[in-house]
Design a protein around this motif. Structure first.
Motif, mmCIF file in Angstrom:
data_model
loop_
_atom_site.group_PDB
_atom_site.id
_atom_site.type_symbol
_atom_site.label_atom_id
_atom_site.label_comp_id
_atom_site.label_asym_id
_atom_site.label_seq_id
_atom_site.Cartn_x
_atom_site.Cartn_y
_atom_site.Cartn_z
ATOM 1 N N MET A 178 -7.198 2.119 -11.855
ATOM 2 C CA MET A 178 -7.802 2.423 -10.580
ATOM 3 C C MET A 178 -7.368 1.364 -9.563
ATOM 4 S SD MET A 178 -11.835 2.829 -9.742
ATOM 5 C CE MET A 178 -12.020 4.536 -9.341
ATOM 6 N N VAL A 179 -7.046 1.792 -8.389
ATOM 7 C CA VAL A 179 -6.572 0.908 -7.331
ATOM 8 C C VAL A 179 -7.764 0.397 -6.536
ATOM 9 C CG1 VAL A 179 -5.141 0.810 -5.250
ATOM 10 C CG2 VAL A 179 -4.413 2.175 -7.198
ATOM 11 N N ASP A 180 -7.696 -0.880 -6.144
ATOM 12 C CA ASP A 180 -8.755 -1.465 -5.336
ATOM 13 C C ASP A 180 -8.794 -0.776 -3.984
ATOM 14 O OD1 ASP A 180 -10.759 -3.094 -4.461
ATOM 15 O OD2 ASP A 180 -9.706 -4.967 -4.830
ATOM 16 N N SER A 181 -9.990 -0.593 -3.435
ATOM 17 C CA SER A 181 -10.151 0.126 -2.172
ATOM 18 C C SER A 181 -9.835 -0.720 -0.942
ATOM 19 C CB SER A 181 -11.568 0.677 -2.066
ATOM 20 O OG SER A 181 -12.495 -0.391 -2.122
ATOM 21 N N ILE A 182 -9.688 -2.042 -1.112
ATOM 22 C CA ILE A 182 -9.307 -2.906 0.011
ATOM 23 C C ILE A 182 -8.121 -3.769 -0.400
ATOM 24 C CG2 ILE A 182 -11.622 -2.923 1.019
ATOM 25 C CD1 ILE A 182 -12.101 -5.642 -0.202
ATOM 26 N N ASP A 183 -7.442 -4.348 0.594
ATOM 27 C CA ASP A 183 -6.240 -5.135 0.268
ATOM 28 C C ASP A 183 -6.611 -6.477 -0.367
ATOM 29 O OD1 ASP A 183 -6.454 -7.280 2.293
ATOM 30 O OD2 ASP A 183 -6.089 -5.678 3.738
ATOM 31 N N GLN A 184 -5.606 -7.132 -0.915
ATOM 32 C CA GLN A 184 -5.827 -8.356 -1.687
ATOM 33 C C GLN A 184 -6.445 -9.474 -0.844
ATOM 34 O OE1 GLN A 184 -2.340 -9.757 -3.703
ATOM 35 N NE2 GLN A 184 -3.474 -11.262 -4.899
ATOM 36 N N ALA A 185 -6.020 -9.627 0.401
ATOM 37 C CA ALA A 185 -6.552 -10.683 1.260
ATOM 38 C C ALA A 185 -8.044 -10.454 1.548
ATOM 39 C CB ALA A 185 -5.774 -10.752 2.563
ATOM 40 N N ALA A 186 -8.409 -9.201 1.821
ATOM 41 C CA ALA A 186 -9.807 -8.894 2.099
ATOM 42 C C ALA A 186 -10.654 -9.103 0.844
ATOM 43 C CB ALA A 186 -9.951 -7.458 2.607
ATOM 44 N N ARG A 187 -10.130 -8.694 -0.322
ATOM 45 C CA ARG A 187 -10.862 -8.890 -1.575
ATOM 46 C C ARG A 187 -11.052 -10.378 -1.843
ATOM 47 N NH1 ARG A 187 -14.249 -6.267 -3.623
ATOM 48 N NH2 ARG A 187 -12.980 -4.411 -3.761
ATOM 49 N N SER A 188 -10.004 -11.162 -1.600
ATOM 50 C CA SER A 188 -10.081 -12.600 -1.807
ATOM 51 C C SER A 188 -11.143 -13.223 -0.898
ATOM 52 C CB SER A 188 -8.719 -13.240 -1.567
ATOM 53 O OG SER A 188 -8.782 -14.618 -1.778
ATOM 54 N N ALA A 189 -11.201 -12.771 0.343
ATOM 55 C CA ALA A 189 -12.190 -13.291 1.286
ATOM 56 C C ALA A 189 -13.609 -12.950 0.818
ATOM 57 C CB ALA A 189 -11.945 -12.725 2.684
ATOM 58 N N LEU A 190 -13.803 -11.720 0.333
ATOM 59 C CA LEU A 190 -15.118 -11.324 -0.174
ATOM 60 C C LEU A 190 -15.519 -12.151 -1.387
ATOM 61 C CD1 LEU A 190 -15.007 -7.427 0.055
ATOM 62 C CD2 LEU A 190 -16.508 -8.966 1.324
ATOM 63 N N MET A 191 -14.606 -12.324 -2.323
ATOM 64 C CA MET A 191 -14.906 -13.065 -3.542
ATOM 65 C C MET A 191 -15.174 -14.542 -3.229
ATOM 66 S SD MET A 191 -14.953 -10.742 -5.745
ATOM 67 C CE MET A 191 -14.972 -11.504 -7.338
ATOM 68 N N GLY A 192 -14.516 -15.076 -2.211
ATOM 69 C CA GLY A 192 -14.711 -16.464 -1.818
ATOM 70 C C GLY A 192 -16.103 -16.752 -1.284
ATOM 71 N N PRO A 213 -15.014 -4.425 -14.653
ATOM 72 C CA PRO A 213 -14.599 -3.472 -13.614
ATOM 73 C C PRO A 213 -13.425 -2.611 -14.075
ATOM 74 C CG PRO A 213 -14.878 -5.665 -12.702
ATOM 75 C CD PRO A 213 -14.966 -5.803 -14.188
ATOM 76 N N LYS A 214 -13.249 -1.477 -13.421
ATOM 77 C CA LYS A 214 -12.187 -0.551 -13.792
ATOM 78 C C LYS A 214 -10.834 -0.915 -13.199
ATOM 79 C CE LYS A 214 -15.017 3.511 -14.744
ATOM 80 N NZ LYS A 214 -16.352 3.014 -14.730
ATOM 81 N N SER A 215 -10.816 -1.773 -12.198
ATOM 82 C CA SER A 215 -9.539 -2.229 -11.642
ATOM 83 C C SER A 215 -9.233 -3.629 -12.183
ATOM 84 C CB SER A 215 -9.579 -2.246 -10.117
ATOM 85 O OG SER A 215 -10.524 -3.169 -9.650
ATOM 86 N N ARG A 216 -7.958 -3.908 -12.381
ATOM 87 C CA ARG A 216 -7.493 -5.198 -12.910
ATOM 88 C C ARG A 216 -8.266 -5.577 -14.180
ATOM 89 N NH1 ARG A 216 -7.261 -9.774 -8.844
ATOM 90 N NH2 ARG A 216 -5.806 -10.558 -10.368
ATOM 91 N N VAL A 217 -8.317 -4.635 -15.101
ATOM 92 C CA VAL A 217 -9.129 -4.755 -16.309
ATOM 93 C C VAL A 217 -8.798 -6.014 -17.101
ATOM 94 C CG1 VAL A 217 -9.697 -3.670 -18.509
ATOM 95 C CG2 VAL A 217 -9.474 -2.280 -16.451
ATOM 96 N N GLU A 218 -7.526 -6.314 -17.311
ATOM 97 C CA GLU A 218 -7.160 -7.489 -18.108
ATOM 98 C C GLU A 218 -7.601 -8.784 -17.446
ATOM 99 O OE1 GLU A 218 -6.245 -7.778 -21.263
ATOM 100 O OE2 GLU A 218 -6.613 -5.626 -21.202
ATOM 101 N N PHE A 219 -7.416 -8.874 -16.130
ATOM 102 C CA PHE A 219 -7.845 -10.066 -15.400
ATOM 103 C C PHE A 219 -9.352 -10.275 -15.595
ATOM 104 C CE2 PHE A 219 -10.070 -11.632 -11.624
ATOM 105 C CZ PHE A 219 -9.549 -12.905 -11.534
ATOM 106 N N TRP A 220 -10.140 -9.215 -15.363
ATOM 107 C CA TRP A 220 -11.586 -9.346 -15.440
ATOM 108 C C TRP A 220 -12.062 -9.579 -16.864
ATOM 109 C CZ3 TRP A 220 -14.210 -10.898 -11.642
ATOM 110 C CH2 TRP A 220 -13.846 -10.567 -10.337
ATOM 111 N N ARG A 221 -11.415 -8.934 -17.829
ATOM 112 C CA ARG A 221 -11.796 -9.140 -19.221
ATOM 113 C C ARG A 221 -11.624 -10.614 -19.594
ATOM 114 N NH1 ARG A 221 -11.950 -5.033 -22.431
ATOM 115 N NH2 ARG A 221 -10.168 -4.006 -21.471
#
Length: 140
Positions: free
Chosen positions: A1-15, A80-88
């Motif tokens: 599954m593809v993330d619904s926002i771009d990488q920079a926006a996701r990074s800002a949210l996670m930060g 999460p269903k996106s970037r499964v290996e990273f999150w696992r």
């Protein structure tokens, strides 16, 4: 599954996600204080910098978010269903670190209570658990 926002926006949210003074932690702190217990916050000399430290009792409380600490048998503790290996890898690493921290504290003579975010839905039950864990309130 593809993330619904771009990488920079996701990074800002996670930060913006905090590790200390989270809403669940503030709820537990308020409950514990109202019950008459006094504590220290985030004592860095102890493994894992526990959220609440009761030094005279040699007891600590960690307040864990179900997602970030991969709470078993909880709808919030899932990969999460996106970037499964990273999150696992990330979330399992958090869980392993928590286990090591708890074991280190117990070997050093500390009692450890973990309060999960999902347990905040019933504060009366949580207060009973905390009182049982901490014992009687000492008069100052």
């Amino acid at each position: 599954m593809v993330d619904s926002i771009d990488q920079a926006a996701r990074s800002a949210l996670m930060g913006k996600i905090r590790g200390k003074n989270t809403r669940p932690e503030l709820i537990v702190r308020k409950l514990v204080y109202a019950a008459g217990y006094r504590y220290r916050l985030h004592v860095r000399k102890l493994p894992g910098s526990p959220d609440l430290v009761f030094a005279g009792r040699k007891k600590v409380i960690f307040v864990h978010g179900c997602f970030w600490h991969l709470h078993d048998n909880c709808k919030g503790g899932r990969i999460p269903k996106s970037r499964v290996e990273f999150w696992r890898e990330k979330l399992n690493g958090n869980k392993l670190r928590d286990e090591r921290t708890t074991e280190t504290l117990r070997l050093a003579g500390w009692d450890v209570l973990v309060v999960w975010e999902c347990e905040l839905s019933d504060l009366d039950v949580l207060e009973h658990i905390v009182r049982e864990f901490l014992g009687s309130v000492r008069l100052q």
